[in-house]
Enzyme design. Structure first.
Site, mmCIF file in Angstrom:
data_model
loop_
_atom_site.group_PDB
_atom_site.id
_atom_site.type_symbol
_atom_site.label_atom_id
_atom_site.label_comp_id
_atom_site.label_asym_id
_atom_site.label_seq_id
_atom_site.Cartn_x
_atom_site.Cartn_y
_atom_site.Cartn_z
ATOM 1 N N GLU A 37 53.488 31.109 33.423
ATOM 2 C CA GLU A 37 54.018 31.855 34.433
ATOM 3 C C GLU A 37 55.381 32.311 34.244
ATOM 4 O OE1 GLU A 37 52.585 33.412 37.384
ATOM 5 O OE2 GLU A 37 50.729 32.590 36.446
ATOM 6 N N CYS A 192 43.678 47.887 38.830
ATOM 7 C CA CYS A 192 44.548 48.765 39.782
ATOM 8 C C CYS A 192 45.895 49.122 38.923
ATOM 9 C CB CYS A 192 44.859 48.035 40.935
ATOM 10 S SG CYS A 192 45.761 49.147 42.236
ATOM 11 N N CYS A 199 39.726 52.743 39.695
ATOM 12 C CA CYS A 199 39.198 52.533 40.931
ATOM 13 C C CYS A 199 37.429 52.498 40.948
ATOM 14 C CB CYS A 199 39.510 53.537 42.145
ATOM 15 S SG CYS A 199 41.196 53.755 42.117
ATOM 16 N N CYS A 202 36.511 48.906 40.765
ATOM 17 C CA CYS A 202 37.326 48.154 41.448
ATOM 18 C C CYS A 202 36.446 47.534 42.317
ATOM 19 C CB CYS A 202 38.641 48.713 41.892
ATOM 20 S SG CYS A 202 39.620 47.878 43.169
ATOM 21 N N CYS A 208 39.348 50.667 50.217
ATOM 22 C CA CYS A 208 40.730 50.890 49.717
ATOM 23 C C CYS A 208 41.329 52.133 50.228
ATOM 24 C CB CYS A 208 41.082 50.887 48.124
ATOM 25 S SG CYS A 208 42.500 51.459 47.589
#
Ligand code: SF4
Length: 358
Positions: A37, A192, A199, A202, A208
């Site tokens: 991370e 995204c 899209c 998605c 959305c």
């Protein structure tokens, strides 16, 4: 049949399309997830993978990292950039070694207190390595949420960030938190995307708000433009009896570095004394011209031109280093800043008008 929720659609998408074979997903201990991370902050997955693998070979566990020298850690970080991340990793390893018996703390309050770990990174470490339910809000997640809910306002402002955290919290499921966390990060990174989001692929396209209003390019709202700072200067245009104009070469650094221009001064200086002392000139008449504005990338410069008709005390002293008496009728090959050129043109035009009217 229950209506699929935001998280259930993301999880279904993740099971088919998500990234499930990244090196830190195998044996996803808090230590390995933490290192990944930190490396992934500001750096793309493909770049991180070889660094992560080399790092794990040399520092397979937290105790080895805590016992290493910072030079060796920085050496393995070379090329990854943002070196404060490496210094914080090393510092955190020392703290965990001393204060937590070498075991990475698995509660959010302790994790978020460690150097280099903010609330989103802490949430990701605990969700991905321990399946604890914590929301995350890195840059990719902010983009997904800002578009999905058409969040008005720049995400960097505290009020908008607070709203995004509330959304992140609301959408985080109670089960399969690790998979959901990876899913929303993956959606942000691969579907995204910042420009031209995909899209049609998605899983949350149907509800959305940005997609439905054909406004994906309006979200997240861009940072408001900072008002451009304003600086002011007075340009002294010294014109002698022959109509020559005094120019000085500017220092090599700074605006218009090395170009030739008029002497500049603060408007409050005693200009007559300055001309006398520095230029051996007596001011016989002054005229103020309207202010010019020149726009640079990071500030605006308001220029007050002041025409000073002067009588030169010693005509024999023609020029000093970095100074010329410029005659527009026999122009020298000098680099001139744009406003200086336009002021010289204006001055020359005035002379011509004067001749015409006489
Ligand atoms: S539909 Fe498009 S804009 Fe909306 S969350 Fe999905 S990828 Fe982003």
């Amino acid at each position: 049949m229950p209506v699929p929720t935001f998280s259930s659609r993301l999880l279904a998408w993740f099971d088919r399309h998500g990234r499930q074979d990244l090196p830190w997903q195998h044996d996803a201990t808090p230590y390995r997830v933490w290192v990944s991370e930190i490396m992934l902050q500001q750096t793309q997955v493909a770049t991180v993978i070889p660094y992560f693998e080399r790092f794990m070979q040399r520092f397979p566990d937290l105790e080895t990292l805590a016992g290493a020298s910072i030079d060796e850690v920085l050496h393995l970080w070379s090329g990854l950039g943002y070196y404060s991340r490496a210094r914080n990793l090393h510092k955190t390893a020392g703290i965990v070694h001393q204060q937590h018996h070498g075991i990475f703390p698995l509660n959010i309050a302790d994790t978020v207190n460690l150097p280099g770990i903010g609330p989103s990174t802490a949430g990701a470490i605990l969700a991905l390595s321990a399946n604890q339910r914590h929301p995350i809000l890195d840059g990719n997640v902010k983009r997904v949420l800002a578009r999905h809910d058409a969040v008005d306002g720049w995400p960097g402002s505290p009020a908008v960030e607070k709203l995004l955290w509330l959304l992140a919290e609301r959408y985080t499921p109670n089960k399969r938190v690790a998979a959901y966390t990876q899913a929303i990060m993956d959606i942000g990174a691969t579907v995204c995307t910042r420009t031209r989001p995909r899209c049609v692929s998605c899983p949350v396209m149907d509800d959305c708000a940005a997609y439905r209003s054909d406004a994906t390019d309006k979200f997240p709202v861009k940072r408001p433009r900072q008002s451009t700072p304003l600086r002011t200067t007075t340009m002294l245009i010294l014109v002698d009896e022959q109509g020559s104009v005094l120019l000085q070469q500017r220092p090599p650094a700074g605006i218009w570095g090395g170009l030739w221009g008029f002497p500049e001064t603060d408007a409050h200086d005693d200009i007559a004394s300055w001309c006398d002392q520095h230029m051996d000139c007596k001011v016989v008449a002054t005229e103020s011209w309207p202010t010019l504005t020149h726009v640079f990338s990071h500030f605006r410069l308001d220029i007050q031109p002041l025409i000073l008709r002067v009588s030169r005390q010693d005509q024999a002293v023609m020029e000093r280093p970095g100074t010329v008496w410029y005659n527009a009728r026999q122009p020298l090959r000098l680099g001139l800043a744009a406003p200086v050129r336009s002021l010289l043109d204006k001055l020359e035009g005035q002379k011509e008008n004067h001749v015409t009217h006489c």
